[in-house]
Design an enzyme around this catalytic site. Structure first.
Site, PDB file in Angstrom:
ATOM      1  N   ASN A  41     -10.021  -0.139  -0.257  1.00 59.33           N
ATOM      2  CA  ASN A  41      -8.559  -0.048  -0.209  1.00 59.33           C
ATOM      3  C   ASN A  41      -8.001  -0.574  -1.529  1.00 59.33           C
ATOM      4  O   ASN A  41      -8.064  -1.776  -1.800  1.00 59.33           O
ATOM      5  CB  ASN A  41      -8.044  -0.869   0.976  1.00 59.33           C
ATOM      6  CG  ASN A  41      -6.534  -0.825   1.123  1.00 59.33           C
ATOM      7  OD1 ASN A  41      -5.824  -0.363   0.232  1.00 59.33           O
ATOM      8  ND2 ASN A  41      -6.041  -1.315   2.246  1.00 59.33           N
ATOM      9  N   CYS A  53       0.812  -1.222   0.000  1.00 59.65           N
ATOM     10  CA  CYS A  53       0.000   0.000   0.000  1.00 59.65           C
ATOM     11  C   CYS A  53       0.849   1.278   0.000  1.00 59.65           C
ATOM     12  O   CYS A  53       0.359   2.343  -0.372  1.00 59.65           O
ATOM     13  CB  CYS A  53      -0.950   0.008   1.191  1.00 59.65           C
ATOM     14  SG  CYS A  53      -2.124  -1.352   1.114  1.00 59.65           S
ATOM     15  N   HIS A  56      -3.390   7.286   2.533  1.00 56.71           N
ATOM     16  CA  HIS A  56      -3.781   5.978   2.011  1.00 56.71           C
ATOM     17  C   HIS A  56      -5.195   5.671   2.500  1.00 56.71           C
ATOM     18  O   HIS A  56      -5.527   5.907   3.665  1.00 56.71           O
ATOM     19  CB  HIS A  56      -2.796   4.915   2.502  1.00 56.71           C
ATOM     20  CG  HIS A  56      -3.201   3.528   2.153  1.00 56.71           C
ATOM     21  ND1 HIS A  56      -3.601   3.172   0.883  1.00 56.71           N
ATOM     22  CD2 HIS A  56      -3.290   2.394   2.902  1.00 56.71           C
ATOM     23  CE1 HIS A  56      -3.904   1.888   0.873  1.00 56.71           C
ATOM     24  NE2 HIS A  56      -3.730   1.396   2.085  1.00 56.71           N
TER      25      HIS A  56
HETATM   26  N1  ACO Z   1     -18.432  -8.530   8.765  1.00 56.43           N
HETATM   27  C1  ACO Z   1     -18.873  -8.770  10.022  1.00 56.43           C
HETATM   28  N2  ACO Z   1     -18.048  -9.061  11.038  1.00 56.43           N
HETATM   29  C2  ACO Z   1     -16.739  -9.118  10.786  1.00 56.43           C
HETATM   30  C3  ACO Z   1     -16.212  -8.896   9.505  1.00 56.43           C
HETATM   31  C4  ACO Z   1     -17.125  -8.605   8.467  1.00 56.43           C
HETATM   32  N3  ACO Z   1     -16.735  -8.360   7.196  1.00 56.43           N
HETATM   33  N4  ACO Z   1     -14.878  -9.032   9.563  1.00 56.43           N
HETATM   34  C5  ACO Z   1     -14.560  -9.314  10.838  1.00 56.43           C
HETATM   35  N5  ACO Z   1     -15.682  -9.371  11.579  1.00 56.43           N
HETATM   36  C6  ACO Z   1     -15.821  -9.664  13.014  1.00 56.43           C
HETATM   37  C7  ACO Z   1     -14.597 -10.327  13.599  1.00 56.43           C
HETATM   38  O1  ACO Z   1     -14.648 -11.732  13.385  1.00 56.43           O
HETATM   39  C8  ACO Z   1     -14.694  -9.950  15.048  1.00 56.43           C
HETATM   40  O2  ACO Z   1     -15.602 -10.811  15.678  1.00 56.43           O
HETATM   41  P1  ACO Z   1     -15.311 -11.346  17.178  1.00 56.43           P
HETATM   42  O3  ACO Z   1     -15.279 -10.101  18.015  1.00 56.43           O
HETATM   43  O4  ACO Z   1     -16.456 -12.245  17.418  1.00 56.43           O
HETATM   44  O5  ACO Z   1     -13.976 -12.026  17.106  1.00 56.43           O
HETATM   45  C9  ACO Z   1     -15.325  -8.564  15.031  1.00 56.43           C
HETATM   46  O6  ACO Z   1     -15.916  -8.412  13.724  1.00 56.43           O
HETATM   47  C10 ACO Z   1     -14.325  -7.445  15.269  1.00 56.43           C
HETATM   48  O7  ACO Z   1     -13.190  -7.664  14.450  1.00 56.43           O
HETATM   49  P2  ACO Z   1     -11.918  -6.753  14.498  1.00 56.43           P
HETATM   50  O8  ACO Z   1     -10.899  -7.288  13.569  1.00 56.43           O
HETATM   51  O9  ACO Z   1     -11.527  -6.478  15.902  1.00 56.43           O
HETATM   52  O10 ACO Z   1     -12.537  -5.398  13.916  1.00 56.43           O
HETATM   53  P3  ACO Z   1     -11.864  -3.994  13.763  1.00 56.43           P
HETATM   54  O11 ACO Z   1     -12.690  -2.991  14.413  1.00 56.43           O
HETATM   55  O12 ACO Z   1     -10.390  -4.038  14.097  1.00 56.43           O
HETATM   56  O13 ACO Z   1     -11.980  -3.739  12.191  1.00 56.43           O
HETATM   57  C11 ACO Z   1     -10.579  -3.863  10.225  1.00 56.43           C
HETATM   58  C12 ACO Z   1     -11.369  -4.642  11.286  1.00 56.43           C
HETATM   59  C13 ACO Z   1     -11.559  -3.047   9.423  1.00 56.43           C
HETATM   60  C14 ACO Z   1      -9.862  -4.859   9.334  1.00 56.43           C
HETATM   61  C15 ACO Z   1      -9.557  -2.939  10.904  1.00 56.43           C
HETATM   62  O14 ACO Z   1      -8.846  -3.651  11.868  1.00 56.43           O
HETATM   63  C16 ACO Z   1      -8.580  -2.303   9.937  1.00 56.43           C
HETATM   64  O15 ACO Z   1      -8.927  -1.473   9.143  1.00 56.43           O
HETATM   65  N6  ACO Z   1      -7.287  -2.647  10.044  1.00 56.43           N
HETATM   66  C17 ACO Z   1      -6.225  -2.022   9.277  1.00 56.43           C
HETATM   67  C18 ACO Z   1      -6.232  -2.371   7.823  1.00 56.43           C
HETATM   68  C19 ACO Z   1      -5.126  -1.613   7.141  1.00 56.43           C
HETATM   69  O16 ACO Z   1      -4.918  -0.438   7.343  1.00 56.43           O
HETATM   70  N7  ACO Z   1      -4.322  -2.297   6.355  1.00 56.43           N
HETATM   71  C20 ACO Z   1      -3.110  -1.643   5.857  1.00 56.43           C
HETATM   72  C21 ACO Z   1      -3.097  -1.455   4.470  1.00 56.43           C
HETATM   73  S1  ACO Z   1      -3.506  -2.877   3.570  1.00 56.43           S
HETATM   74  C22 ACO Z   1      -2.094  -3.394   2.652  1.00 56.43           C
HETATM   75  O17 ACO Z   1      -0.997  -2.974   2.821  1.00 56.43           O
HETATM   76  C23 ACO Z   1      -2.336  -4.499   1.673  1.00 56.43           C
END
Ligand code: ACO
EC number: 2.3.1.180
Length: 323
Positions: A280, A113, A250
């Site tokens: 993304n 990214c 980003h």
């Molecule tokens: N729909 C419904 N529920 C979901 C989904 C979905 N699509 N995906 C995950 N959940 C659930 C999980 O299983 C979890 O359930 P649990 O509590 O029963 O275990 C719950 O939702 C919370 O999950 P978290 O991972 O804690 O959710 P979070 O608030 O952290 O959001 C996210 C997840 C959106 C992925 C976030 O962590 C994020 O944006 N992370 C950074 C991503 C990023 O910046 N990447 C860098 C660039 S990418 C690259 O370089 C390729």
């Protein structure tokens, strides 16, 4: 001193739009969860005939048209991508061929990214070093091809697309009043590999593999890393958040964008946000966001613009540009 000045900008998106609700029958998720946790509402997904090369070519042609130039005027193509058409040759060379460019040189850069921020910095150094006068810097991705479409924690987050800039050598005074790329800060740290990676490759599995991410872990590091490199650029140039006209981050997650802007003291209205439209798009996300903000008249000639990105590796970086 020589400055790398933005002469043109362009973008390209796949024809098909996939809305959050379209996932509801595929994996256990909802429009509400995706929108609340990420800010994403839709993304574009490439059809079989749309590839990283074809999208990159379309963005490049749009940027050349915007610049009033032709492929004959370009010396170098730097393509940021983690989803090349083939393992080799470089997709940049394929784009060079598609553009009918029979001179100069082209190569790919891989910083996930952060790829576009790395590519702009690299192009700037080629220009400053005298190896190129005009460079096409492209970010093009088809992440839909490396997603596990049964994994709800990743498949809802990404989209496909491309954006491109033409950078051109211009004489500047050497002050931050100059137009062009003014400063950059790049970082990487391989200790975080297992938090965000693709579980395949030519030298290991012999397959392309699928994206794996511990989203919560990435989130935890993202804001600190982003603010770290931006503060480094502030220190290098003596500017502060108030001096910025636009913040073009980003586009991974609206909550990361908001938290970074808040920590840096950048006013919300200066942040360009397109994650709701594109998801993304990895290395394409910053040039796609720039394209939107230039097209709608927000970013204008002379504006001070901070670009930043963070991604797999981890890699992260920031670039300050006077438009
Ligand atoms: N729909 C419904 N529920 C979901 C989904 C979905 N699509 N995906 C995950 N959940 C659930 C999980 O299983 C979890 O359930 P649990 O509590 O029963 O275990 C719950 O939702 C919370 O999950 P978290 O991972 O804690 O959710 P979070 O608030 O952290 O959001 C996210 C997840 C959106 C992925 C976030 O962590 C994020 O944006 N992370 C950074 C991503 C990023 O910046 N990447 C860098 C660039 S990418 C690259 O370089 C390729």
């Amino acid at each position: 001193m020589i400055r790398s000045v933005v002469r043109g900008i362009g973008s390209a998106l796949p024809r098909r739009i996939m809305k959050n609700a379209d996932f509801e029958g595929m994996v256990e998720t909802s429009d509400e969860w995706i929108a609340q946790r990420t800010g994403i509402r839709q993304r574009h997904i490439a059809a079989d005939d749309e590839t990283t090369a074809s999208l990159g070519e379309a963005a490049a042609r749009a940027a050349l048209e915007n610049a009033g130039l032709t492929p004959d005027d370009i010396d170098l193509i730097v393509l940021a991508t983690s989803t090349p058409n083939n393992t080799f040759p470089a997709t940049a060379v394929e784009i060079q061929n598609r553009l009918g460019m029979r001179h100069g040189f082209a190569f790919d850069m891989q910083a996930v990214c952060s790829g576009f921020v790395y590519a702009v910095t690299t192009a700037d150094l080629y220009i400053k070093g005298g190896l190129a006068k005009r460079v096409l810097v492209i970010g093009s991705e088809t992440f839909s091809r490396i997603l596990d479409w049964t994994d709800r924690s990743t498949c809802v987050l990404f989209g496909d697309g491309a954006g491109a800039l033409v950078l051109e050598a211009e004489e500047g005074e050497g002050s931050i009043a100059d137009r062009g790329v003014l400063a950059a800060s790049l970082r990487s740290d391989g200790t975080h590999k297992d938090k965000l990676y693709v579980d395949g490759g030519p030298s290991t599995t012999g397959t392309v593999g699928h994206l794996k991410m511990e989203g919560r872990e990435v989130f935890k590091h993202a804001v600190g890393m982003i603010t770290d490199v931006i503060e480094d650029v502030f220190t290098q140039t003596g500017i502060s958040a108030d001096d910025l006209d636009w913040f073009v981050p980003h586009q991974a997650n609206k909550r990361i964008i908001d938290a970074s802007a808040k920590k840096l003291g950048i006013a919300d209205e200066k942040a360009v946000v397109t994650v709701h439209m594109h998801g993304n798009t990895s290395a394409a996300s910053v040039p796609l966001a720039l394209s939107v903000a230039v097209a709608d008249g927000r970013i204008k000639k002379g504006d001070l613009v901070m670009l930043e990105a963070m991604g797999g590796g981890f890699t992260w970086g920031a670039v300050l540009v006077r438009w």
